[in-house]
Design a protein around this motif. Structure first.
Motif, short mmCIF file in Angstrom:
data_model
loop_
_atom_site.label_atom_id
_atom_site.label_comp_id
_atom_site.label_asym_id
_atom_site.label_seq_id
_atom_site.Cartn_x
_atom_site.Cartn_y
_atom_site.Cartn_z
N VAL A 75 0.83 -1.20 0.00
CA VAL A 75 0.00 0.00 0.00
C VAL A 75 0.86 1.24 0.00
CG1 VAL A 75 -1.71 1.30 1.29
CG2 VAL A 75 -1.92 -1.15 1.11
N PHE A 130 -4.36 0.01 -7.05
CA PHE A 130 -5.35 -0.96 -6.61
C PHE A 130 -4.65 -2.16 -5.99
CE2 PHE A 130 -8.51 -4.20 -6.66
CZ PHE A 130 -9.64 -3.51 -6.32
N PHE A 154 -5.05 -7.44 -0.18
CA PHE A 154 -6.10 -8.18 0.48
C PHE A 154 -5.50 -9.37 1.22
CE2 PHE A 154 -9.04 -6.40 -2.80
CZ PHE A 154 -9.82 -5.71 -1.91
N GLU A 182 -9.96 -6.81 10.98
CA GLU A 182 -8.67 -6.47 11.58
C GLU A 182 -8.58 -4.96 11.63
OE1 GLU A 182 -5.33 -8.23 9.46
OE2 GLU A 182 -6.53 -10.05 9.21
N ASP A 218 -6.64 -1.31 12.65
CA ASP A 218 -5.37 -0.66 12.90
C ASP A 218 -5.35 -0.14 14.34
OD1 ASP A 218 -2.92 0.58 11.59
OD2 ASP A 218 -3.82 2.29 12.60
N ASP A 233 -4.94 2.74 15.33
CA ASP A 233 -5.63 4.03 15.42
C ASP A 233 -7.15 3.87 15.49
OD1 ASP A 233 -3.38 5.47 15.43
OD2 ASP A 233 -3.43 6.06 13.32
N CYS A 234 -7.63 2.67 15.18
CA CYS A 234 -9.08 2.48 15.14
C CYS A 234 -9.66 2.31 16.53
CB CYS A 234 -9.43 1.24 14.32
SG CYS A 234 -9.13 1.45 12.57
N ASN A 235 -10.87 2.80 16.68
CA ASN A 235 -11.60 2.55 17.92
C ASN A 235 -12.09 1.11 17.89
OD1 ASN A 235 -11.33 5.30 17.70
ND2 ASN A 235 -13.34 5.73 18.57
N TYR A 256 -14.62 -0.59 17.52
CA TYR A 256 -16.00 -0.37 17.09
C TYR A 256 -16.20 -0.89 15.67
CZ TYR A 256 -20.05 2.27 15.33
OH TYR A 256 -21.23 2.62 14.75
N THR A 305 -11.12 -3.85 2.37
CA THR A 305 -9.99 -3.15 2.98
C THR A 305 -10.20 -1.66 2.87
OG1 THR A 305 -8.53 -4.97 2.41
CG2 THR A 305 -7.47 -2.90 2.86
N VAL A 355 -8.17 2.04 3.39
CA VAL A 355 -6.83 2.60 3.51
C VAL A 355 -6.93 4.12 3.57
CG1 VAL A 355 -4.59 2.74 2.36
CG2 VAL A 355 -5.95 0.68 2.12
N LYS A 386 -1.85 6.04 3.38
CA LYS A 386 -0.97 4.88 3.16
C LYS A 386 -0.96 3.91 4.34
CE LYS A 386 2.00 7.25 -0.10
NZ LYS A 386 3.33 7.75 -0.42
N LYS A 387 -2.03 3.91 5.08
CA LYS A 387 -2.12 3.00 6.22
C LYS A 387 -3.40 2.19 6.09
CE LYS A 387 -2.29 4.50 10.72
NZ LYS A 387 -1.66 5.13 11.87
N VAL A 388 -3.28 0.88 6.33
CA VAL A 388 -4.45 0.01 6.28
C VAL A 388 -5.21 0.17 7.60
CG1 VAL A 388 -5.30 -2.34 6.03
CG2 VAL A 388 -3.27 -1.62 4.79
N LEU A 389 -6.37 0.79 7.54
CA LEU A 389 -7.14 1.01 8.76
C LEU A 389 -7.97 -0.21 9.10
CD1 LEU A 389 -8.38 4.60 8.03
CD2 LEU A 389 -6.74 3.97 9.78
N LEU A 390 -8.62 -0.73 8.08
CA LEU A 390 -9.51 -1.87 8.29
C LEU A 390 -9.21 -2.91 7.23
CD1 LEU A 390 -12.23 -2.94 9.67
CD2 LEU A 390 -13.32 -2.11 7.60
N ASN A 391 -9.04 -4.13 7.68
CA ASN A 391 -8.79 -5.24 6.77
C ASN A 391 -9.73 -6.34 7.20
OD1 ASN A 391 -7.67 -6.89 4.91
ND2 ASN A 391 -5.61 -6.87 5.74
N LYS A 442 -14.58 3.42 13.18
CA LYS A 442 -14.11 4.73 13.63
C LYS A 442 -12.61 4.70 13.86
CE LYS A 442 -18.40 5.66 16.07
NZ LYS A 442 -19.05 5.95 17.34
N TYR A 443 -11.95 5.82 13.59
CA TYR A 443 -10.53 5.88 13.91
C TYR A 443 -10.15 7.29 14.33
CZ TYR A 443 -9.60 7.92 9.27
OH TYR A 443 -9.58 8.72 8.17
N SER A 444 -9.03 7.40 15.05
CA SER A 444 -8.56 8.72 15.43
C SER A 444 -7.31 9.04 14.63
CB SER A 444 -8.28 8.75 16.93
OG SER A 444 -7.44 7.67 17.26
N LYS A 448 -9.70 5.35 1.01
CA LYS A 448 -10.01 4.44 -0.10
C LYS A 448 -10.59 3.15 0.45
CE LYS A 448 -6.03 5.80 -2.87
NZ LYS A 448 -4.82 5.31 -3.54
N PHE A 479 -11.74 -0.81 -0.80
CA PHE A 479 -11.71 -1.83 -1.86
C PHE A 479 -12.51 -3.04 -1.43
CE2 PHE A 479 -7.66 0.23 -1.26
CZ PHE A 479 -7.33 0.71 -2.52
N SER A 507 -13.56 -0.33 -6.14
CA SER A 507 -12.96 0.53 -5.13
C SER A 507 -13.53 1.93 -5.26
CB SER A 507 -11.44 0.57 -5.31
OG SER A 507 -11.15 1.21 -6.53
#
Lengths: 166, 105
Positions: free
Chosen positions: A32, A38, A43, A119, A121, A123-125, A127, B50, B52, B55-60, B76-78, B87, B89, B99
């Motif tokens: 990424v 893309f 994934f 999954e 990060d 930084d995520c709450n 939730y 996913t 992003v 450049k950070k994967v927040l949710l996968n 949610k994220y801070s 983004k 996908f 996407s």
């Protein structure tokens, strides 16, 4: 059941190719951050064994690596107590646990109990809100992995009409 | 394709960004029978989603067939700020994908 076999076959054949190109989460971040428009490679692989497991314990074990989890009152599952149509059950999971890395949802009596794994990060709450299908009245189980430990909680949802097409 | 299959909104409030996404997808389980032909309707479901930003994967996430039709997901994220590009996908079991990009408001 022949139908289940057909389903597994469909799922397996299309997944197999994709699973070959499995990358680790470090590789995901690299893919990424290197600016791929893309990131198909980004994934994560699809855990075929866990998603097709018919048994709750097997599903939990294959998705989380262990079927041990500690019941916790720090997780809340918000769903309606009674739903008329099991095809759309709104589920919101939140928690006050720290360092939450994954939230995994199960519907105990579904043909395949594992619903989804998220999954998050750092930084995520803690939730996640989504909508799931439930075949019949059963428990919705949320397992949260926080600081490497699994915590779980469950909530019973009464379903009037099942939503898995059977 | 003229219209995206995804609707997404990311809004920041008190330092916490809430992302809400709605994907238009049949999410077929493979268990349903077509009443006209008597044949099972083949499974078609989103397996991976996913999200992003910066450049950070927040949710996968990995999904099974038990995620409802036309899936909705919110998280949610801070640490986000207004104008950030987010983004999302998705990929399904038939290797179809889509996407979308949106700005955090």
């Amino acid at each position: 059941m022949p139908l289940n076999k057909q389903f597994n076959k469909d799922v397996c054949s299309s997944r197999r190719l994709f699973l070959k190109s499995t990358l680790s989460s470090t590789a995901i971040t690299l893919a990424v951050s290197s600016g791929l428009l893309f990131p198909m490679q980004a994934f994560a692989s699809w855990n075929e064994v866990a998603f097709t497991a018919k048994n709750l314990q097997t599903a939990i074990k294959s998705v989380l690596g262990s079927d041990l989890s500690q019941a916790s009152n720090k997780i809340s599952i918000k769903t309606p107590d009674v739903v008329e149509n099991g095809a759309i059950v709104p589920v919101t999971v939140s928690s006050t646990l720290k360092e939450v890395s994954t939230i995994t949802l199960f519907s105990e009596q579904n043909n395949a109990p594992l619903v989804a794994q998220f999954e998050l990060d750092k930084d995520c709450n803690a939730y996640i809100s989504t909508r799931i299908k439930m075949s019949q009245t059963s428990n919705v189980i949320a397992i949260i992995t926080a600081s490497g430990k699994n915590y779980s909680t469950r909530k019973k949802v009464k379903v009037t009409i099942g939503g898995c097409g059977d | 394709m003229t219209r995206s299959s995804i609707k997404i909104r990311a809004q920041i409030n008190n330092g916490i960004t809430t992302v809400k996404a709605l994907i238009s997808h049949p999410m077929e389980t493979g268990l349903r029978i077509d009443r006209k032909t008597g044949q099972p309707i083949p499974a078609k479901f989103i397996s991976n989603v996913t999200c992003v930003s910066n450049k950070k994967v927040l949710l996968n996430s990995q999904w099974g067939v038990a995620v409802a039709k036309n899936p909705y997901v919110s998280f949610k994220y801070s640490g986000g700020s207004i104008g950030d590009i987010i983004k999302l996908f998705w990929l399904d079991n038939t290797n179809q994908s889509d996407s979308i990009e949106a700005k955090v408001k």
